[in-house]
Design a protein around this motif. Structure first.
Motif, mmCIF file in Angstrom:
data_model
loop_
_atom_site.group_PDB
_atom_site.id
_atom_site.type_symbol
_atom_site.label_atom_id
_atom_site.label_comp_id
_atom_site.label_asym_id
_atom_site.label_seq_id
_atom_site.Cartn_x
_atom_site.Cartn_y
_atom_site.Cartn_z
ATOM 1 N N ILE A 1 0.853 -1.181 0.000
ATOM 2 C CA ILE A 1 0.000 0.000 0.000
ATOM 3 C C ILE A 1 0.895 1.238 0.000
ATOM 4 O O ILE A 1 1.940 1.262 0.637
ATOM 5 C CB ILE A 1 -0.963 0.000 1.218
ATOM 6 C CG1 ILE A 1 -1.941 1.169 1.133
ATOM 7 C CG2 ILE A 1 -0.207 -0.002 2.519
ATOM 8 C CD1 ILE A 1 -3.068 1.094 2.144
ATOM 9 N N VAL B 1 -6.333 1.736 8.605
ATOM 10 C CA VAL B 1 -5.560 0.877 7.702
ATOM 11 C C VAL B 1 -4.477 0.171 8.511
ATOM 12 O O VAL B 1 -3.860 0.762 9.397
ATOM 13 C CB VAL B 1 -4.926 1.717 6.559
ATOM 14 C CG1 VAL B 1 -3.903 0.924 5.784
ATOM 15 C CG2 VAL B 1 -6.006 2.225 5.637
ATOM 16 N N THR B 2 -4.238 -1.112 8.235
ATOM 17 C CA THR B 2 -3.209 -1.866 8.951
ATOM 18 C C THR B 2 -2.039 -2.139 8.018
ATOM 19 O O THR B 2 -2.228 -2.527 6.870
ATOM 20 C CB THR B 2 -3.760 -3.197 9.489
ATOM 21 O OG1 THR B 2 -4.383 -3.913 8.425
ATOM 22 C CG2 THR B 2 -4.763 -2.958 10.599
ATOM 23 N N ARG C 1 -1.656 -0.207 13.195
ATOM 24 C CA ARG C 1 -2.889 0.395 12.693
ATOM 25 C C ARG C 1 -2.697 1.910 12.635
ATOM 26 O O ARG C 1 -2.202 2.513 13.577
ATOM 27 C CB ARG C 1 -4.036 0.035 13.633
ATOM 28 C CG ARG C 1 -5.394 0.468 13.141
ATOM 29 C CD ARG C 1 -6.513 -0.111 13.984
ATOM 30 N NE ARG C 1 -6.764 -1.484 13.552
ATOM 31 C CZ ARG C 1 -6.791 -2.533 14.370
ATOM 32 N NH1 ARG C 1 -6.582 -2.400 15.647
ATOM 33 N NH2 ARG C 1 -7.032 -3.739 13.898
ATOM 34 N N GLN D 1 0.847 -4.196 3.336
ATOM 35 C CA GLN D 1 -0.427 -4.038 4.034
ATOM 36 C C GLN D 1 -0.736 -5.330 4.770
ATOM 37 O O GLN D 1 -0.552 -6.425 4.230
ATOM 38 C CB GLN D 1 -1.551 -3.716 3.059
ATOM 39 C CG GLN D 1 -2.864 -3.434 3.747
ATOM 40 C CD GLN D 1 -3.929 -2.918 2.788
ATOM 41 O OE1 GLN D 1 -3.740 -2.912 1.573
ATOM 42 N NE2 GLN D 1 -5.055 -2.495 3.333
ATOM 43 N N ALA D 2 -1.175 -5.229 6.014
ATOM 44 C CA ALA D 2 -1.536 -6.407 6.809
ATOM 45 C C ALA D 2 -2.996 -6.755 6.547
ATOM 46 O O ALA D 2 -3.878 -5.934 6.753
ATOM 47 C CB ALA D 2 -1.321 -6.127 8.289
ATOM 48 N N ILE D 3 -3.222 -7.959 6.083
ATOM 49 C CA ILE D 3 -4.583 -8.435 5.849
ATOM 50 C C ILE D 3 -5.017 -9.185 7.108
ATOM 51 O O ILE D 3 -4.460 -10.222 7.452
ATOM 52 C CB ILE D 3 -4.648 -9.360 4.613
ATOM 53 C CG1 ILE D 3 -4.038 -8.687 3.395
ATOM 54 C CG2 ILE D 3 -6.081 -9.802 4.362
ATOM 55 C CD1 ILE D 3 -4.703 -7.396 2.974
ATOM 56 N N LEU D 4 -6.007 -8.626 7.797
ATOM 57 C CA LEU D 4 -6.497 -9.219 9.039
ATOM 58 C C LEU D 4 -7.752 -10.028 8.775
ATOM 59 O O LEU D 4 -8.567 -9.674 7.933
ATOM 60 C CB LEU D 4 -6.787 -8.125 10.072
ATOM 61 C CG LEU D 4 -5.638 -7.189 10.416
ATOM 62 C CD1 LEU D 4 -6.073 -6.190 11.476
ATOM 63 C CD2 LEU D 4 -4.423 -7.947 10.875
ATOM 64 N N GLU D 5 -7.882 -11.106 9.513
ATOM 65 C CA GLU D 5 -9.051 -11.974 9.386
ATOM 66 C C GLU D 5 -9.809 -11.935 10.709
ATOM 67 O O GLU D 5 -9.225 -12.147 11.773
ATOM 68 C CB GLU D 5 -8.586 -13.398 9.086
ATOM 69 C CG GLU D 5 -9.687 -14.391 8.913
ATOM 70 C CD GLU D 5 -9.136 -15.796 8.678
ATOM 71 O OE1 GLU D 5 -9.622 -16.714 9.355
ATOM 72 O OE2 GLU D 5 -8.234 -15.956 7.851
ATOM 73 N N LYS D 6 -11.099 -11.647 10.641
ATOM 74 C CA LYS D 6 -11.932 -11.566 11.839
ATOM 75 C C LYS D 6 -12.956 -12.684 11.794
ATOM 76 O O LYS D 6 -13.657 -12.854 10.801
ATOM 77 C CB LYS D 6 -12.639 -10.208 11.890
ATOM 78 C CG LYS D 6 -13.405 -9.956 13.165
ATOM 79 C CD LYS D 6 -14.172 -8.648 13.118
ATOM 80 C CE LYS D 6 -13.246 -7.505 13.399
ATOM 81 N NZ LYS D 6 -13.995 -6.237 13.642
ATOM 82 N N TRP E 1 -3.846 -12.271 12.321
ATOM 83 C CA TRP E 1 -2.962 -11.919 11.224
ATOM 84 C C TRP E 1 -2.163 -13.174 10.938
ATOM 85 O O TRP E 1 -1.280 -13.543 11.696
ATOM 86 C CB TRP E 1 -2.057 -10.744 11.602
ATOM 87 C CG TRP E 1 -1.044 -10.398 10.570
ATOM 88 C CD1 TRP E 1 -1.275 -10.100 9.269
ATOM 89 C CD2 TRP E 1 0.364 -10.310 10.752
ATOM 90 N NE1 TRP E 1 -0.098 -9.825 8.629
ATOM 91 C CE2 TRP E 1 0.929 -9.941 9.520
ATOM 92 C CE3 TRP E 1 1.207 -10.497 11.844
ATOM 93 C CZ2 TRP E 1 2.298 -9.775 9.346
ATOM 94 C CZ3 TRP E 1 2.556 -10.321 11.665
ATOM 95 C CH2 TRP E 1 3.091 -9.960 10.431
#
Length: 185
Positions: free
Chosen positions: A2, A11-12, A21, A62-67, A116
């Motif tokens: 990013i 944004v992470t 963040r 960019q860190a793609i976070l999963e919730k 993450w």
């Protein structure tokens, strides 16, 4: 990747093997020299806040976070057992992974677990929980809502400051973000 020009609040990004963040950002274009982006970053795991400056257009991963939504089912020794609400698989988390909010965690509570990759960054509890007061000083005639406060211990073991009129056995609503009393149920 990013670009620093695309930074927005929330944004992470990945810096130094950690997830950060963006809390604040400011695009600066001085009259002399090249433009830059001044940011305030918060570590997603530790909560540390740092200020960092990036050149305009600089790219960072960019860190793609999963919730995922999970339900706390029971406590097994020192571990808390959760069930994924989509796959119905069980997962175990330690008190250290959950953090200081573990004091409000009770059975059958639904939480959001933020990951993450394989690393658990955060366990998000609901903004408020309703718990029963199991221990507090007895109320005295004349105690009012505008008076002082006293400590009360709730069913999960957490201590919260409550108004003087709250008695043992009452159910109260607590804000989990600020650890404050919100009202009676």
């Amino acid at each position: 990747m990013i670009s620093s020009n695309d930074f927005r609040t929330g944004v992470t990004i990945v810096l130094d093997e950690s997830v950060w963040r963006v809390v604040e950002f400011l695009h600066v274009k001085p009259g002399k020299g090249s433009a830059f982006v001044r940011t305030k970053l918060k570590n997603a795991k530790t909560g540390n806040v740092v200020e960092r400056t990036f050149r305009a257009g600089e790219t960072v991963p960019q860190a793609i976070l999963e919730k995922s939504e999970m339900q706390h089912t029971y406590k097994d020794g020192e571990e808390y057992v959760f069930m994924d609400m989509e796959t119905y698989e069980e997962g175990r988390l330690s008190a250290a992974e959950i953090g200081d909010r573990v004091k409000y965690l009770k059975e059958e509570m639904k939480v959001n677990v933020v990951r993450w990759g394989t690393q658990i960054l955060e366990v998000e509890l609901p903004n408020s929980v309703t718990l029963e007061v199991i221990e507090t000083d007895p109320g005295v005639k004349g105690d009012t809502a505008t008076g002082g406060t006293k400590p009360a211990i709730v069913e999960t073991g957490a201590q919260v400051m409550v108004p003087l009129f709250i008695a043992k056995g009452e159910r109260i609503r607590i804000d989990t973000r600020t650890d404050t009393y919100q009202g009676r149920e």
